[in-house]
Scaffold this motif. Sequence first.
Motif, mmCIF file in Angstrom:
data_model
loop_
_atom_site.group_PDB
_atom_site.id
_atom_site.type_symbol
_atom_site.label_atom_id
_atom_site.label_comp_id
_atom_site.label_asym_id
_atom_site.label_seq_id
_atom_site.Cartn_x
_atom_site.Cartn_y
_atom_site.Cartn_z
ATOM 1 N N LYS A 122 0.816 -1.217 0.000
ATOM 2 C CA LYS A 122 0.000 0.000 0.000
ATOM 3 C C LYS A 122 0.848 1.265 0.000
ATOM 4 O O LYS A 122 0.415 2.321 0.494
ATOM 5 N N ILE A 123 2.067 1.177 -0.553
ATOM 6 C CA ILE A 123 2.900 2.365 -0.680
ATOM 7 C C ILE A 123 2.436 3.186 -1.875
ATOM 8 O O ILE A 123 2.280 4.409 -1.787
ATOM 9 N N TYR A 124 2.223 2.511 -3.002
ATOM 10 C CA TYR A 124 1.518 3.133 -4.124
ATOM 11 C C TYR A 124 0.031 2.937 -3.868
ATOM 12 O O TYR A 124 -0.523 1.862 -4.089
ATOM 13 N N ARG A 125 -0.621 3.989 -3.397
ATOM 14 C CA ARG A 125 -2.033 3.862 -3.013
ATOM 15 C C ARG A 125 -2.978 3.921 -4.200
ATOM 16 O O ARG A 125 -4.080 3.375 -4.157
ATOM 17 N N LYS A 126 -2.574 4.611 -5.237
ATOM 18 C CA LYS A 126 -3.410 4.744 -6.432
ATOM 19 C C LYS A 126 -2.568 4.419 -7.669
ATOM 20 O O LYS A 126 -1.344 4.596 -7.653
ATOM 21 N N PRO A 127 -3.202 3.971 -8.745
ATOM 22 C CA PRO A 127 -2.444 3.656 -9.961
ATOM 23 C C PRO A 127 -1.617 4.829 -10.472
ATOM 24 O O PRO A 127 -0.513 4.647 -10.994
ATOM 25 N N SER A 128 -2.146 6.030 -10.304
ATOM 26 C CA SER A 128 -1.434 7.209 -10.803
ATOM 27 C C SER A 128 -0.121 7.435 -10.066
ATOM 28 O O SER A 128 0.815 8.039 -10.623
ATOM 29 N N ASP A 129 0.006 6.956 -8.810
ATOM 30 C CA ASP A 129 1.234 7.175 -8.038
ATOM 31 C C ASP A 129 2.433 6.540 -8.732
ATOM 32 O O ASP A 129 3.460 7.183 -8.950
ATOM 33 N N GLY A 130 2.310 5.261 -9.073
ATOM 34 C CA GLY A 130 3.413 4.567 -9.739
ATOM 35 C C GLY A 130 3.705 5.145 -11.106
ATOM 36 O O GLY A 130 4.873 5.299 -11.493
#
Length: 312
Positions: free
Chosen positions: A32-40
């Motif tokens: 859960k470090i990248y919480r949303k697809p847009s983060d990565g």
Amino acid sequence: MDLSQNWLLMAVITPTFWAICCVLDCCLIGNKIYRKPSDGAIVSSLFCLAPLLFLFIGDTQEVVMSVGEKGVPTNAVLAGLAFALHLFFYFRTLHRLNDVSGAETFISLSVLIVPLFAWVMLGERLPGHFYLAFIIAASGVLIQCLPAIRKVGLLLLVNMLITMTAVSLSMVLQAGALESHGFILSTVFFNLTVFFVAMTFVIANPKSRQRVVNLFQHYPVVLITGEVLSILAVLSSHRATQLGPSVSIVALIECLLPLMIIAVSSALILMNRYWPLLSSQHESILSLQLQGMQMKIGALSLVMISLLILMV
């Protein structure tokens, strides 16, 4: 000896670097470090600024003169836009199905899409046995993907189809740019395009901007390590495309990515038995990459057969 002139080595290095990046992405999503697809997608895109080093390390005047003589490589800009689209839908796929080896196996169907795009857009014509190799590889990939397609649902299937189409389009457009404008100019404009797409999104979305700032504050080493490898993978892919006999053949070799992901995951799990470094959650995420191993290996065996056909 300049190893960067060996297109086959560059083509094989690409899935090796990508495999390590993919495993890291899985762990970042699973924890859960990248919480949303847009983060990565944003983090990966922002690191594309690095090729600006070409302008400072190399001859800046020569690059500027090249732009004046040849113009802006429009195909590289379009390839960058397609690649940015691919990143977003790739991370959307992983957020719904955190099995990167399975997702990448499906995306490997680009081995059929790339030759089609190359034929339509670049006028590429290859010997008949090359297309036989592509069909054999795609058949293996499709066989492996059928159970996943039945299970994941229509929405996830659409995400993977967009990812596969976008990355295929990006490869072919960049091949055209490399042929007309050379490696440095095409690579700089490709990466700048991806970077500016991310910057536009970050500026327009304060919440995403804050999440990205927090990520770099708390996980700088992991993010930098993964993204440096990602940049190297993109550059080696572009180099292989520029020097190789065909972008379609490079796409076929990059189909080895799922096999590399399985190899990296297996190696880390094995190492953890003797030198416990991974948490149980990390080990569980890595084990997920090994699900359906027999079918994945069977599908990738057909890819290997395809490569052997190309070598005959």
